[in-house]
Motif scaffolding. Sequence first.
Motif, PDB file in Angstrom:
ATOM      1  N   UNK A   1      11.509  52.988  10.255  1.00 17.76           N
ATOM      2  CA  UNK A   1      11.738  53.224   8.818  1.00 17.76           C
ATOM      3  C   UNK A   1      13.117  53.859   8.636  1.00 17.76           C
ATOM      4  N   UNK A   2      14.178  53.042   8.768  1.00 18.01           N
ATOM      5  CA  UNK A   2      15.537  53.590   8.706  1.00 18.01           C
ATOM      6  C   UNK A   2      15.928  54.117   7.330  1.00 18.01           C
ATOM      7  N   UNK A   3      15.238  53.663   6.281  1.00 23.47           N
ATOM      8  CA  UNK A   3      15.510  54.138   4.926  1.00 23.47           C
ATOM      9  C   UNK A   3      14.325  54.980   4.481  1.00 23.47           C
ATOM     10  N   UNK A   4      14.375  56.302   4.614  1.00 22.49           N
ATOM     11  CA  UNK A   4      13.213  57.139   4.313  1.00 22.49           C
ATOM     12  C   UNK A   4      12.855  57.212   2.834  1.00 22.49           C
TER      13      UNK A   4
ATOM     14  N   UNK B   1       7.718  60.991   5.067  1.00 24.84           N
ATOM     15  CA  UNK B   1       8.650  62.072   5.350  1.00 24.84           C
ATOM     16  C   UNK B   1      10.077  61.672   5.070  1.00 24.84           C
ATOM     17  N   UNK B   2      10.977  62.639   5.159  1.00 29.36           N
ATOM     18  CA  UNK B   2      12.384  62.401   4.814  1.00 29.36           C
ATOM     19  C   UNK B   2      13.243  62.034   6.014  1.00 29.36           C
ATOM     20  N   UNK B   3      12.656  61.972   7.210  1.00 28.44           N
ATOM     21  CA  UNK B   3      13.418  61.637   8.406  1.00 28.44           C
ATOM     22  C   UNK B   3      13.477  60.128   8.616  1.00 28.44           C
TER      23      UNK B   3
ATOM     24  N   UNK C   1      -4.862  60.095   4.681  1.00 25.78           N
ATOM     25  CA  UNK C   1      -4.100  60.271   5.909  1.00 25.78           C
ATOM     26  C   UNK C   1      -2.596  60.111   5.640  1.00 25.78           C
ATOM     27  N   UNK C   2      -1.921  59.169   6.296  1.00 22.35           N
ATOM     28  CA  UNK C   2      -0.518  58.906   6.030  1.00 22.35           C
ATOM     29  C   UNK C   2      -0.297  58.564   4.558  1.00 22.35           C
ATOM     30  N   UNK C   3      -1.274  57.882   3.955  1.00 25.49           N
ATOM     31  CA  UNK C   3      -1.204  57.593   2.517  1.00 25.49           C
ATOM     32  C   UNK C   3      -1.383  58.843   1.669  1.00 25.49           C
ATOM     33  N   UNK C   4      -2.196  59.804   2.156  1.00 27.13           N
ATOM     34  CA  UNK C   4      -2.314  61.077   1.461  1.00 27.13           C
ATOM     35  C   UNK C   4      -1.006  61.837   1.492  1.00 27.13           C
ATOM     36  N   UNK C   5      -0.315  61.786   2.636  1.00 26.20           N
ATOM     37  CA  UNK C   5       0.998  62.417   2.732  1.00 26.20           C
ATOM     38  C   UNK C   5       2.002  61.729   1.813  1.00 26.20           C
ATOM     39  N   UNK C   6       1.869  60.408   1.641  1.00 26.44           N
ATOM     40  CA  UNK C   6       2.756  59.686   0.721  1.00 26.44           C
ATOM     41  C   UNK C   6       2.497  60.122  -0.718  1.00 26.44           C
ATOM     42  N   UNK C   7       1.228  60.294  -1.084  1.00 25.26           N
ATOM     43  CA  UNK C   7       0.909  60.786  -2.426  1.00 25.26           C
ATOM     44  C   UNK C   7       1.498  62.175  -2.638  1.00 25.26           C
ATOM     45  N   UNK C   8       1.443  63.015  -1.605  1.00 26.64           N
ATOM     46  CA  UNK C   8       2.016  64.353  -1.705  1.00 26.64           C
ATOM     47  C   UNK C   8       3.536  64.296  -1.820  1.00 26.64           C
ATOM     48  N   UNK C   9       4.161  63.338  -1.124  1.00 30.66           N
ATOM     49  CA  UNK C   9       5.617  63.218  -1.255  1.00 30.66           C
ATOM     50  C   UNK C   9       5.997  62.851  -2.685  1.00 30.66           C
ATOM     51  N   UNK C  10       5.259  61.919  -3.285  1.00 23.83           N
ATOM     52  CA  UNK C  10       5.549  61.565  -4.672  1.00 23.83           C
ATOM     53  C   UNK C  10       5.354  62.772  -5.584  1.00 23.83           C
ATOM     54  N   UNK C  11       4.287  63.543  -5.335  1.00 25.67           N
ATOM     55  CA  UNK C  11       4.018  64.728  -6.145  1.00 25.67           C
ATOM     56  C   UNK C  11       5.115  65.775  -5.975  1.00 25.67           C
ATOM     57  N   UNK C  12       5.632  65.894  -4.754  1.00 26.21           N
ATOM     58  CA  UNK C  12       6.656  66.890  -4.469  1.00 26.21           C
ATOM     59  C   UNK C  12       8.011  66.510  -5.043  1.00 26.21           C
ATOM     60  N   UNK C  13       8.392  65.254  -4.867  1.00 18.35           N
ATOM     61  CA  UNK C  13       9.732  64.829  -5.244  1.00 18.35           C
ATOM     62  C   UNK C  13       9.828  64.249  -6.644  1.00 18.35           C
ATOM     63  N   UNK C  14       8.711  63.810  -7.212  1.00 16.56           N
ATOM     64  CA  UNK C  14       8.721  63.204  -8.546  1.00 16.56           C
ATOM     65  C   UNK C  14       7.636  63.809  -9.440  1.00 16.56           C
ATOM     66  N   UNK C  15       7.619  65.143  -9.600  1.00 19.10           N
ATOM     67  CA  UNK C  15       6.581  65.746 -10.435  1.00 19.10           C
ATOM     68  C   UNK C  15       6.682  65.332 -11.899  1.00 19.10           C
ATOM     69  N   UNK C  16       7.869  64.876 -12.315  1.00 15.47           N
ATOM     70  CA  UNK C  16       8.035  64.402 -13.684  1.00 15.47           C
ATOM     71  C   UNK C  16       7.413  63.026 -13.895  1.00 15.47           C
TER      72      UNK C  16
ATOM     73  N   UNK D   1       9.292  70.197   9.478  1.00 12.10           N
ATOM     74  CA  UNK D   1      10.393  70.064  10.421  1.00 12.10           C
ATOM     75  C   UNK D   1      11.549  69.266   9.857  1.00 12.10           C
ATOM     76  N   UNK D   2      12.114  68.360  10.664  1.00 15.76           N
ATOM     77  CA  UNK D   2      13.256  67.572  10.198  1.00 15.76           C
ATOM     78  C   UNK D   2      12.834  66.439   9.268  1.00 15.76           C
ATOM     79  N   UNK D   3      11.527  66.303   9.013  1.00  9.80           N
ATOM     80  CA  UNK D   3      11.024  65.313   8.048  1.00  9.80           C
ATOM     81  C   UNK D   3      10.481  65.995   6.802  1.00  9.80           C
ATOM     82  N   UNK D   4      10.766  67.286   6.641  1.00  9.76           N
ATOM     83  CA  UNK D   4      10.114  68.107   5.621  1.00  9.76           C
ATOM     84  C   UNK D   4      10.262  67.550   4.209  1.00  9.76           C
ATOM     85  N   UNK D   5       9.160  67.661   3.462  1.00  8.18           N
ATOM     86  CA  UNK D   5       9.114  67.337   2.038  1.00  8.18           C
ATOM     87  C   UNK D   5       8.734  68.626   1.309  1.00  8.18           C
ATOM     88  N   UNK D   6       9.527  69.019   0.316  1.00 13.12           N
ATOM     89  CA  UNK D   6       9.292  70.287  -0.370  1.00 13.12           C
ATOM     90  C   UNK D   6       9.030  70.056  -1.856  1.00 13.12           C
ATOM     91  N   UNK D   7       7.934  70.601  -2.381  1.00 12.41           N
ATOM     92  CA  UNK D   7       7.636  70.463  -3.816  1.00 12.41           C
ATOM     93  C   UNK D   7       8.764  71.021  -4.674  1.00 12.41           C
TER      94      UNK D   7
END
Length: 358
Positions: free
Chosen positions: A143-146, A136-138, A177-192, A207-213
């Motif tokens: 994890x002080x550096x998201x 997440x982005x929070x 699980x948490x790794x699946x969410x990490x894969x989704x974050x990469x897909x959302x933020x780095x589709x290129x 919420x305040x950790x939201x990741x948006x495609x």
Amino acid sequence: MRSSRDLASRARRWPAALALALLLPLAGCATGADSGPGGDPSATGTGSAGGPGTATATAAPAPEVRGQLRPDDRTRRYLLHRPAATDDPKPLLIAFHGRGADAAELREKSRLERAATARGMLVAFPEGLDHGWGAGTRATKQRPDPGLDVRFTEALIKHLVRTEHADPERVYATGFSNGGSMALRMAAERPDLLAGAVSVSGQLPAGDAAVKPTGPLPVMVVYGADDPVRPLAGWPSPPPDPEEPILPSLSARDTAAAFAAAGGAGKPVAREEKGYDRTVWRLKDAAPADSTAAATEAAAAAATEAAAAAATVQLLVVHDAGHTWPGSTVAPPDGFGPVSKALDATGTLLDFLTGSGR
């Protein structure tokens, strides 16, 4: 942002990966060094037989490598499985383990290294810091550096493109699980950066950790209907955790729908299959093959079919399944719910990513 034409172009390349030979036993050790940005000239690899290897002109690459690199002045480790030796660029799958686990645990549970390397794919299992990922982005105390794990993943991909001949046009991400969410974050933020992603039992943070495609990308979400750890309906207000905060999340359906919306998809089509329900969104302008690039009508038809299969977002809700990897032979921890045998998550995700999924 990748266009649907880019998706179709990628799909035309995918069938070649399926023609590569089965994994052959190889001996020796190898290392690669990446001295460019995001890499490190001291990056090393360790063969499956043990101690540090040194790249030479005559050394045969080991099928398994334990490597490390230092993005952000921090040593990060990964486990790499190679397919049979070939001079052709190889598809690369990045597989993120779950929270509290490690690369070896995901490898054992999923058997991704067997199925993927048999298809001629490199498989990298990176190790998370403190057995987890900043999905997440929070920023948190732990994890002080998201953005740290996003940069690590970018550096790992660049490193493997340079040192292992990974094909930058065929890089995929998956995780549990948490790794699946990490894969989704990469897909959302780095589709290129990716050609596709699959999450098993992982949702988009909210919420305040939201990741948006941010762009069109083929994405699949595989989720247990009876997940007792992180509910299918999402967790907008998760309970506190004494070790590390649990991030709020969207539902599995809203996760898939967010990627569909980013790709300009229309209304979804749902159907019941044996042991699970499949919902499919077709990305906007899932273009037919470029006739100038196809040598024959048959080749054009095959490329069109592959592009249409690839240019989708899909949600698979697995019946009688918990917070588990469907098809796994490894028993889950107590309280994680049952493992479905109606779906082979490993084969299904690889079929989807290589363009043959429906």
